[in-house]
Design a protein around this motif. Structure first.
Motif, PDB file in Angstrom:
ATOM      1  N   ALA A  45      56.423 -67.294   2.450  1.00 13.83           N
ATOM      2  CA  ALA A  45      56.589 -65.871   3.282  1.00 13.83           C
ATOM      3  C   ALA A  45      55.748 -65.092   2.805  1.00 13.83           C
ATOM      4  N   THR A  46      55.371 -63.799   3.750  1.00 11.16           N
ATOM      5  CA  THR A  46      54.703 -62.730   3.140  1.00 11.16           C
ATOM      6  C   THR A  46      55.670 -61.521   3.834  1.00 11.16           C
ATOM      7  N   LEU A  47      55.991 -60.842   2.481  1.00 12.00           N
ATOM      8  CA  LEU A  47      56.638 -59.656   2.875  1.00 12.00           C
ATOM      9  C   LEU A  47      55.987 -58.222   2.734  1.00 12.00           C
ATOM     10  N   VAL A  48      56.158 -57.441   3.928  1.00 15.38           N
ATOM     11  CA  VAL A  48      55.547 -56.303   3.713  1.00 15.38           C
ATOM     12  C   VAL A  48      56.464 -55.067   3.728  1.00 15.38           C
ATOM     13  N   SER A  49      56.276 -54.017   2.765  1.00 10.55           N
ATOM     14  CA  SER A  49      57.070 -52.961   2.809  1.00 10.55           C
ATOM     15  C   SER A  49      55.976 -51.674   2.826  1.00 10.55           C
ATOM     16  N   ASP A  50      56.323 -50.623   3.747  1.00 13.22           N
ATOM     17  CA  ASP A  50      55.545 -49.353   3.962  1.00 13.22           C
ATOM     18  C   ASP A  50      56.319 -48.249   3.594  1.00 13.22           C
ATOM     19  N   GLY A  51      55.455 -47.432   3.086  1.00 12.51           N
ATOM     20  CA  GLY A  51      56.185 -45.831   2.866  1.00 12.51           C
ATOM     21  C   GLY A  51      55.084 -45.196   2.190  1.00 12.51           C
ATOM     22  N   THR A  52      55.374 -43.976   1.502  1.00 15.24           N
ATOM     23  CA  THR A  52      54.567 -43.059   0.897  1.00 15.24           C
ATOM     24  C   THR A  52      55.040 -42.584  -0.418  1.00 15.24           C
ATOM     25  N   GLY A  53      54.120 -41.758  -1.292  1.00 15.55           N
ATOM     26  CA  GLY A  53      54.514 -41.544  -2.306  1.00 15.55           C
ATOM     27  C   GLY A  53      53.406 -40.526  -3.292  1.00 15.55           C
ATOM     28  N   THR A  54      53.809 -40.162  -4.332  1.00 15.41           N
ATOM     29  CA  THR A  54      52.894 -39.568  -5.133  1.00 15.41           C
ATOM     30  C   THR A  54      52.114 -40.655  -5.989  1.00 15.41           C
ATOM     31  N   ALA A  55      50.715 -40.649  -6.119  1.00 20.30           N
ATOM     32  CA  ALA A  55      49.976 -41.657  -6.707  1.00 20.30           C
ATOM     33  C   ALA A  55      48.713 -41.373  -7.237  1.00 20.30           C
ATOM     34  N   PHE A  56      48.457 -41.829  -8.502  1.00 23.12           N
ATOM     35  CA  PHE A  56      47.224 -41.829  -9.187  1.00 23.12           C
ATOM     36  C   PHE A  56      46.043 -42.155  -8.366  1.00 23.12           C
ATOM     37  N   ASP A  57      44.905 -41.537  -8.688  1.00 22.53           N
ATOM     38  CA  ASP A  57      43.735 -41.980  -7.925  1.00 22.53           C
ATOM     39  C   ASP A  57      42.733 -42.603  -8.951  1.00 22.53           C
ATOM     40  N   PRO A  58      42.764 -44.155  -8.891  1.00 25.05           N
ATOM     41  CA  PRO A  58      42.051 -44.747  -9.692  1.00 25.05           C
ATOM     42  C   PRO A  58      40.394 -44.252 -10.022  1.00 25.05           C
ATOM     43  N   ALA A  59      39.955 -43.502  -9.062  1.00 30.40           N
ATOM     44  CA  ALA A  59      38.483 -43.000  -9.178  1.00 30.40           C
ATOM     45  C   ALA A  59      38.464 -42.018 -10.026  1.00 30.40           C
ATOM     46  N   SER A  60      39.529 -41.336 -10.597  1.00 29.75           N
ATOM     47  CA  SER A  60      39.220 -40.328 -11.208  1.00 29.75           C
ATOM     48  C   SER A  60      39.365 -40.543 -12.717  1.00 29.75           C
ATOM     49  N   LEU A  61      39.331 -41.842 -13.064  1.00 26.48           N
ATOM     50  CA  LEU A  61      39.219 -42.189 -14.393  1.00 26.48           C
ATOM     51  C   LEU A  61      37.763 -42.211 -15.071  1.00 26.48           C
ATOM     52  N   LYS A 104      42.496 -45.965   0.391  1.00 23.83           N
ATOM     53  CA  LYS A 104      41.689 -46.470  -0.296  1.00 23.83           C
ATOM     54  C   LYS A 104      40.992 -47.665   0.054  1.00 23.83           C
ATOM     55  N   GLN A 105      39.882 -48.074  -0.190  1.00 26.01           N
ATOM     56  CA  GLN A 105      39.489 -49.230   0.053  1.00 26.01           C
ATOM     57  C   GLN A 105      39.407 -50.353  -1.058  1.00 26.01           C
ATOM     58  N   GLN A 106      39.819 -51.402  -0.646  1.00 26.26           N
ATOM     59  CA  GLN A 106      39.737 -52.623  -1.792  1.00 26.26           C
ATOM     60  C   GLN A 106      40.455 -52.306  -2.805  1.00 26.26           C
ATOM     61  N   ASP A 107      39.755 -52.603  -3.904  1.00 22.31           N
ATOM     62  CA  ASP A 107      40.337 -52.414  -5.290  1.00 22.31           C
ATOM     63  C   ASP A 107      40.597 -50.962  -5.871  1.00 22.31           C
ATOM     64  N   ASN A 108      39.771 -50.020  -5.180  1.00 26.28           N
ATOM     65  CA  ASN A 108      39.945 -48.532  -5.573  1.00 26.28           C
ATOM     66  C   ASN A 108      41.365 -47.902  -5.000  1.00 26.28           C
ATOM     67  N   GLY A 109      42.141 -48.970  -4.123  1.00 28.96           N
ATOM     68  CA  GLY A 109      43.368 -48.600  -3.878  1.00 28.96           C
ATOM     69  C   GLY A 109      44.430 -49.286  -4.389  1.00 28.96           C
ATOM     70  N   LEU A 110      44.236 -50.221  -5.179  1.00 28.82           N
ATOM     71  CA  LEU A 110      45.099 -51.230  -6.037  1.00 28.82           C
ATOM     72  C   LEU A 110      45.901 -50.471  -7.029  1.00 28.82           C
ATOM     73  N   LEU A 111      47.028 -50.271  -7.132  1.00 27.59           N
ATOM     74  CA  LEU A 111      47.741 -49.569  -8.217  1.00 27.59           C
ATOM     75  C   LEU A 111      48.583 -50.420  -8.987  1.00 27.59           C
ATOM     76  N   LEU A 112      49.213 -51.457  -8.439  1.00 34.50           N
ATOM     77  CA  LEU A 112      50.124 -52.506  -8.959  1.00 34.50           C
ATOM     78  C   LEU A 112      49.955 -53.879  -8.578  1.00 34.50           C
ATOM     79  N   ALA A 113      49.826 -54.692  -9.593  1.00 36.89           N
ATOM     80  CA  ALA A 113      49.732 -56.202  -9.138  1.00 36.89           C
ATOM     81  C   ALA A 113      50.417 -56.980 -10.219  1.00 36.89           C
ATOM     82  N   ILE A 114      51.144 -58.011  -9.718  1.00 35.87           N
ATOM     83  CA  ILE A 114      51.787 -58.828 -10.879  1.00 35.87           C
ATOM     84  C   ILE A 114      52.044 -60.140 -10.144  1.00 35.87           C
ATOM     85  N   VAL A 115      51.872 -61.278 -10.709  1.00 33.62           N
ATOM     86  CA  VAL A 115      52.495 -62.617 -10.029  1.00 33.62           C
ATOM     87  C   VAL A 115      53.303 -63.191 -11.265  1.00 33.62           C
TER      88      VAL A 115
END
Length: 397
Positions: A45-61, A104-115
């Protein structure tokens, strides 16, 4: 073979069928039902949740200051699949979870990832451990350039994971959080209709109290060898702090979350979720200073429809084997037993009639006259002598 013997054999066969159906009904309600109330081994199964929030911009590193954006569109995705070991008793679930900024496009928009990988009991949905399997693991993060196979870090799980038990009750269950790396209580909070399905609603607080106040956040457990994302040291200017812009400030990452699960109580399927999570940096746990991501996401309609359909399918399967077939078999079995007994009784009377008709005369025919005396039927008749041929009748003198 005479008719009576044939009827007796048929009666025995019908009664045997009835007994077999009653035994089958008993087995279906006990043994068979316990065998089918298990988490399927073909989950995908692929479960998708949508919403909004306050987030860090990875490009600003690469900039002069960490940029934090508000009202950012976010999508959380969970991919659930079955891995080994999986058998009649346990199933191993591998769940890859990502949180992305959709602006954001591709990895520029990735904030969290866990397997996360966990082995659970197929009936209770609780994590299980053995000598060869610690009950769970998380995948070590890799860079984009890393072409080596992924490696797992052992992470013993406890409590429920990604499912609730069959026949979920209105009580509190411990549910494991792979980010906090421990289980937290999910409390029953009432019933609610979700797309026509009656569900139980459970709420879980991690670091928050019931009113949403931050009370005991969890120190973020890094999956990197050097803990590079759990503690960050940067210039005060990068943090956006007043004072000497070149002063090195070290902050610790904290995590807190609130979740709501809508659960099908029959199958234990989670048909809908809502999650509010807050990752932030601070020098003191209860005084957030820099937000990494603070968001709220809810299962989208397509995911809800898919999960409700999956729950209904499992309900139908359980209902068929646990209720419909046992009731049907019981009813047909009783009818067969009664019918066989009646046929057997009729065959005995038929055989008795063949041996000695008098033994069965009480049951003869519909037009039996015993007990109904017909006058004249028993009247004696006078027998007149027959005249001899050729002799004239006597005449009186």
């Amino acid at each position: 073979m005479n008719r009576a013997v044939a009827l007796r054999i048929a009666a025995c066969g019908i009664m045997g069928l009835g007994a077999a159906l009653l035994i089958a009904a008993l087995l279906l309600t006990t043994y068979t039902k316990s065998k089918i109330t298990k988490i399927p081994l073909d989950l995908d199964a692929t479960l998708v949740s949508d919403g909004t929030g306050t987030a860090f911009d990875p490009a600003s590193l690469a900039g002069e200051r960490f940029e934090i954006n508000k009202n950012v569109p976010l999508t959380q995705q969970q991919q659930i699949s079955v891995e080994t070991p999986s058998n009649a008793d346990v199933v191993t679930l591998q769940v890859g979870t990502t949180l992305r900024r959709t602006d954001k496009q591709q990895d520029n928009g990735l904030l969290l990832a866990i397997v996360d990988t966990v082995t659970v009991d197929r009936k209770t949905a609780e994590a299980v451990s053995s000598e060869s399997n610690p009950g769970g693991a998380v995948q070590k993060p890799r860079t984009i350039e890393d072409d080596q196979p992924p490696t797992n870090i052992a992470l013993p799980h406890e409590g429920l994971a990604y499912r609730f038990p069959f026949n979920t009750e209105k009580q509190t269950y411990p549910v494991f959080d792979p980010i906090a790396q421990k289980a937290f209580d999910a409390n029953y909070d009432g019933e609610e209709d979700v797309n026509g399905l009656t569900t139980y609603r459970f709420t879980q607080n991690i670091g928050y109290d019931a009113d949403g106040k931050l009370v005991e956040p969890v120190k973020y457990a890094s999956l990197y060898d050097d803990d590079e994302d759990s503690q960050v040291t940067a210039r005060a200017a990068m943090w956006g702090l007043p004072g000497d812009p070149d002063e090195q400030i070290t902050m610790t990452r904290y995590y807190a979350a609130q979740r709501t699960f809508w659960v099908d109580p029959v199958s234990g399927t989670i048909v809908k979720t809502e999650e509010h999570a807050n990752h932030y940096y601070a020098r003191e746990a209860l005084k957030p200073e820099v937000t990494f991501v603070d968001y709220t996401v809810t299962s989208n309609e397509q995911t809800v429809e898919s999960q409700v359909a999956s729950a209904r399918s499992e309900r139908d399967r359980i209902g068929l084997w646990g209720r419909i077939l046992p009731i049907t078999f019981t009813a047909v079995g009783l009818v067969a037993l009664v019918g066989g007994a009646l046929l057997g009784s009729f065959s005995l009377r038929a055989e008795s009639a063949l041996i000695d008709p008098g033994l069965d005369e009480a049951d003869h025919g519909f037009f039996d006259t015993q007990g109904i005396k017909v006058p004249g039927a028993e009247a004696k008749t006078e027998k007149l002598p027959a005249q001899r041929p050729g002799r004239p009748p006597d005449r009186p003198v």
